[in-house]
Design a protein around this motif. Structure first.
Motif, short mmCIF file in Angstrom:
data_model
loop_
_atom_site.label_atom_id
_atom_site.label_comp_id
_atom_site.label_asym_id
_atom_site.label_seq_id
_atom_site.Cartn_x
_atom_site.Cartn_y
_atom_site.Cartn_z
N UNK A 144 -21.81 135.86 30.63
CA UNK A 144 -22.31 134.89 31.61
C UNK A 144 -22.47 135.65 32.91
N UNK A 145 -23.69 135.72 33.42
CA UNK A 145 -23.98 136.66 34.49
C UNK A 145 -24.33 135.97 35.81
N UNK A 146 -24.07 136.68 36.90
CA UNK A 146 -24.44 136.20 38.23
C UNK A 146 -25.84 136.63 38.63
N UNK A 147 -26.47 137.48 37.84
CA UNK A 147 -27.86 137.87 38.09
C UNK A 147 -28.42 138.54 36.84
N UNK A 148 -29.73 138.50 36.69
CA UNK A 148 -30.38 139.14 35.54
C UNK A 148 -30.85 140.55 35.87
N UNK A 149 -30.94 140.86 37.13
CA UNK A 149 -31.22 142.23 37.56
C UNK A 149 -30.73 142.36 39.00
N UNK A 150 -30.52 143.61 39.41
CA UNK A 150 -30.17 143.88 40.79
C UNK A 150 -30.98 145.07 41.28
N UNK A 151 -30.64 145.57 42.46
CA UNK A 151 -31.44 146.64 43.05
C UNK A 151 -31.48 147.90 42.23
N UNK A 152 -30.46 148.12 41.37
CA UNK A 152 -30.41 149.35 40.59
C UNK A 152 -30.92 149.16 39.16
N UNK A 153 -31.36 147.96 38.82
CA UNK A 153 -31.74 147.70 37.44
C UNK A 153 -33.08 147.05 37.26
N UNK A 154 -34.08 147.39 38.10
CA UNK A 154 -35.38 146.75 37.98
C UNK A 154 -36.11 147.12 36.70
#
Length: 299
Positions: A240-250
């Motif tokens: 269960x995630x707080x985001x599906x991508x972040x600045x390092x995982x585009x």
């Protein structure tokens, strides 16, 4: 399900550079929750559950919900739907007997000592639910909005994952950190410039909501989870995630979302779930018996 999401191929076939990773591959299913109007007969995140009218709704009976909470509430709290997954949509799920639906709920408060929301899992057989509860009880209070997911439909997508660098033995980890190791057919310039970061960010584990796969370590070193009943090593069930991508995982952004403003928080987090503000909650289950207690870990 009424949308499709497609993860781009990885920037490099990591097993072509490191064949010893091939036996460590694990399947995972990215859920890609997006705002929608799911019904109790759909797989969903934060949507209505296929809950029988004659079955009591689960409540958290902790004596008090605080003091870490923004609100203090005495007494039981109605648990909140987090996810409902049908095996037809997510075939990696190992359903017991004739069951074909997994339902996940949690208390919308972080509890000591780990400051995470307690979770409850329910397996049921959809065909046996003839009268569906139309208006489940709502919690009298929540710690903050991040523990009440926005209703989302899902678009399950099967992918292949490789271990977090922390799950690898020392020798292989050192090879991944070496620039020369990446100077081989199939390795690109990005991997050569920042090999360890590229593996951890782009080639190993997918961010976001997913079933199966490898654990996303980071807050701690790897922690083995063992069943409290039989001692078996537990298996990752749901992240269960707080985001599906972040600045390092585009690189993990699905093709269908790449025209969006990717750095806006709500775009990367359609269910608007915040685990301890920005982390993941991973659920583990016993591979020997679904009746044995599950466990959870924040990473």
């Amino acid at each position: 399900m009424n949308h499709i999401r497609t993860t781009p191929p990885r920037p490099v076939d990591v097993t072509a550079v490191f064949p010893q990773l091939a036996p460590l591959a694990r399947p995972a299913i990215r859920l890609h929750p997006r705002p929608g109007a799911p019904s109790p007969h759909d797989s969903s995140v934060g949507g209505p559950l296929l809950w029988p009218t004659d079955e009591p709704w689960p409540h958290c009976h902790d004596e008090s919900h605080g003091p870490v909470a923004d609100e203090w509430h005495e007494g039981p709290i109605a648990m909140v739907p987090v996810a409902q997954l049908y095996v037809r949509d997510v075939p990696l799920l190992r359903a017991p007997g004739q069951a074909d639906v997994l339902q996940v709920l949690w208390c919308p408060f972080e509890h000591e000592p780990d400051y995470k929301p307690p979770t409850a899992l329910f397996w049921r057989t959809a065909a046996e639910v003839t009268d569906v509860l139309a208006a489940p009880p709502e919690p009298a209070a929540v710690e903050y909005d991040g523990y009440e997911p926005e209703p989302c439909t899902v678009a399950p997508e099967r992918i292949t994952e490789y271990p977090n660098p922390l799950d690898l033995d020392r020798e292989l980890r050192q090879q991944l950190e070496g620039v020369r190791s990446w100077q081989a057919p199939g390795a690109d310039d990005v991997c050569a410039l920042a090999p360890n970061d590229s593996y951890g960010n782009d080639l190993s584990m997918a961010p976001g909501w997913k079933v199966g796969g490898w654990p996303p370590w980071g807050l701690t070193d790897p922690i083995a989870r063992f069943c409290t009943v039989c001692g078996a090593g537990m298996s990752p069930l749901l992240t269960i995630a707080s985001h599906e991508w972040d600045g390092s995982g585009h690189s993990w952004v699905p093709y269908e979302d790449q025209s969006l403003p990717l750095d806006k928080p709500d775009v990367a987090n359609p269910p608007r779930v915040h685990i301890s503000r920005t982390n993941n909650l991973q659920l583990y289950v016993c591979p020997e018996s679904p009746d044995h207690p599950h466990t959870s870990l924040i990473q």
